[in-house]
Structures are given as C-alpha cells and as structure tokens.
Design a protein around this motif. Structure first.
Motif, mmCIF file in Angstrom:
data_model
loop_
_atom_site.group_PDB
_atom_site.id
_atom_site.type_symbol
_atom_site.label_atom_id
_atom_site.label_comp_id
_atom_site.label_asym_id
_atom_site.label_seq_id
_atom_site.Cartn_x
_atom_site.Cartn_y
_atom_site.Cartn_z
ATOM 1 N N VAL A 109 8.658 5.764 -2.192
ATOM 2 C CA VAL A 109 8.193 4.575 -2.897
ATOM 3 C C VAL A 109 9.351 3.593 -3.027
ATOM 4 C CG1 VAL A 109 7.171 3.708 -5.023
ATOM 5 C CG2 VAL A 109 6.553 5.982 -4.195
ATOM 6 N N LYS A 157 -0.148 4.048 -6.184
ATOM 7 C CA LYS A 157 0.189 2.687 -6.624
ATOM 8 C C LYS A 157 -0.476 2.374 -7.960
ATOM 9 C CE LYS A 157 0.739 0.642 -2.043
ATOM 10 N NZ LYS A 157 0.209 -0.332 -1.076
ATOM 11 N N PHE A 204 5.936 11.179 -1.173
ATOM 12 C CA PHE A 204 5.795 9.735 -1.072
ATOM 13 C C PHE A 204 7.163 9.092 -1.241
ATOM 14 C CE2 PHE A 204 1.504 10.945 -2.191
ATOM 15 C CZ PHE A 204 0.743 10.098 -1.417
ATOM 16 N N THR A 224 -3.473 9.833 -2.728
ATOM 17 C CA THR A 224 -3.461 8.791 -1.700
ATOM 18 C C THR A 224 -2.462 7.711 -2.084
ATOM 19 O OG1 THR A 224 -5.187 7.496 -2.776
ATOM 20 C CG2 THR A 224 -5.901 9.175 -1.188
ATOM 21 N N LYS A 225 -2.105 6.869 -1.107
ATOM 22 C CA LYS A 225 -1.163 5.786 -1.370
ATOM 23 C C LYS A 225 -1.708 4.824 -2.420
ATOM 24 C CE LYS A 225 0.958 5.450 3.202
ATOM 25 N NZ LYS A 225 1.233 4.542 4.332
ATOM 26 N N VAL A 267 4.907 1.864 0.063
ATOM 27 C CA VAL A 267 4.720 3.303 -0.128
ATOM 28 C C VAL A 267 4.483 3.948 1.233
ATOM 29 C CG1 VAL A 267 3.291 5.101 -1.165
ATOM 30 C CG2 VAL A 267 3.731 3.006 -2.427
ATOM 31 N N ASN A 268 5.316 4.939 1.565
ATOM 32 C CA ASN A 268 5.131 5.734 2.783
ATOM 33 C C ASN A 268 4.837 7.169 2.359
ATOM 34 O OD1 ASN A 268 5.707 3.619 4.565
ATOM 35 N ND2 ASN A 268 7.898 4.000 4.404
ATOM 36 N N SER A 269 3.971 7.857 3.123
ATOM 37 C CA SER A 269 3.604 9.221 2.747
ATOM 38 C C SER A 269 3.915 10.198 3.872
ATOM 39 C CB SER A 269 2.120 9.299 2.396
ATOM 40 O OG SER A 269 1.336 9.013 3.511
#
Length: 93
Positions: free
Chosen positions: A80, A39, A78, A34-35, A53-55
């Motif tokens: 980042v 992190k 991801f 997960t994001k 952060v984009n996934s």
C-alpha cells in the motif's frame, strides 16, 4: 465480504522497513480480501486514502512433520502506497 478482522498484520522485515522509508506499507490479510475493500477499510478506520495498492496471493506450503502432512494457511500481501506524510504507526495512539 471482507472486514477489518481479515487484516492479520503489518509486516516488519528488512525488506518492508526499506519500503516504509519510501511510504509503502506491507499488510498481510486473509485470501478473500480485495484491493477495493482494503482501500475502504483504510479510509473508514484509519482516515487514510491510499495512492496505490498492489496485491500478491501466497499459497500455503505443504510441510511434513514426523510423517504427517500439513499445510500452512494461504494469505494475501498488499503493498500500500500511502500519501505523503501519512503512516499507520501513529494512527489510534
């Protein structure tokens, strides 16, 4: 719960190298990452607090070989955004 072993690789392609110039790193992980957990891992193991952060979830393709059907593995990518001056290349060196 996802951990550091769920990070498979940092992607180095023409597109991702162009993104790295602007401070964005592309990380390939297992689908359960997960994001928020990513992190936490970046903060804990690398000492970097990402800006954004984009996934992107990618399903494995169905492939055929000599009449047999197989499926490639699912994974997540991801994107980042790192803080100014930070990079993952020289971490741990």
């Amino acid at each position: 719960m996802a951990d550091i072993t769920d990070i498979k690789t940092i992607l180095y392609t023409e597109k991702t190298l162009g993104l790295q110039e602007s401070g964005v790193v592309v990380i390939q992980t297992s689908p359960k990452m997960t994001k928020n957990r990513l992190k936490e891992i970046l903060k804990e193991y690398f000492g970097i607090n990402p800006v954004k952060v984009n996934s992107l979830r990618i399903d494995g393709k169905v492939k055929r070989f000599r009449g047999k059907v197989g499926v490639r593995n699912d994974f997540k990518k991801f994107y980042v955004k790192l803080p100014e001056g930070a990079s993952l290349e020289n971490v741990g060196a």
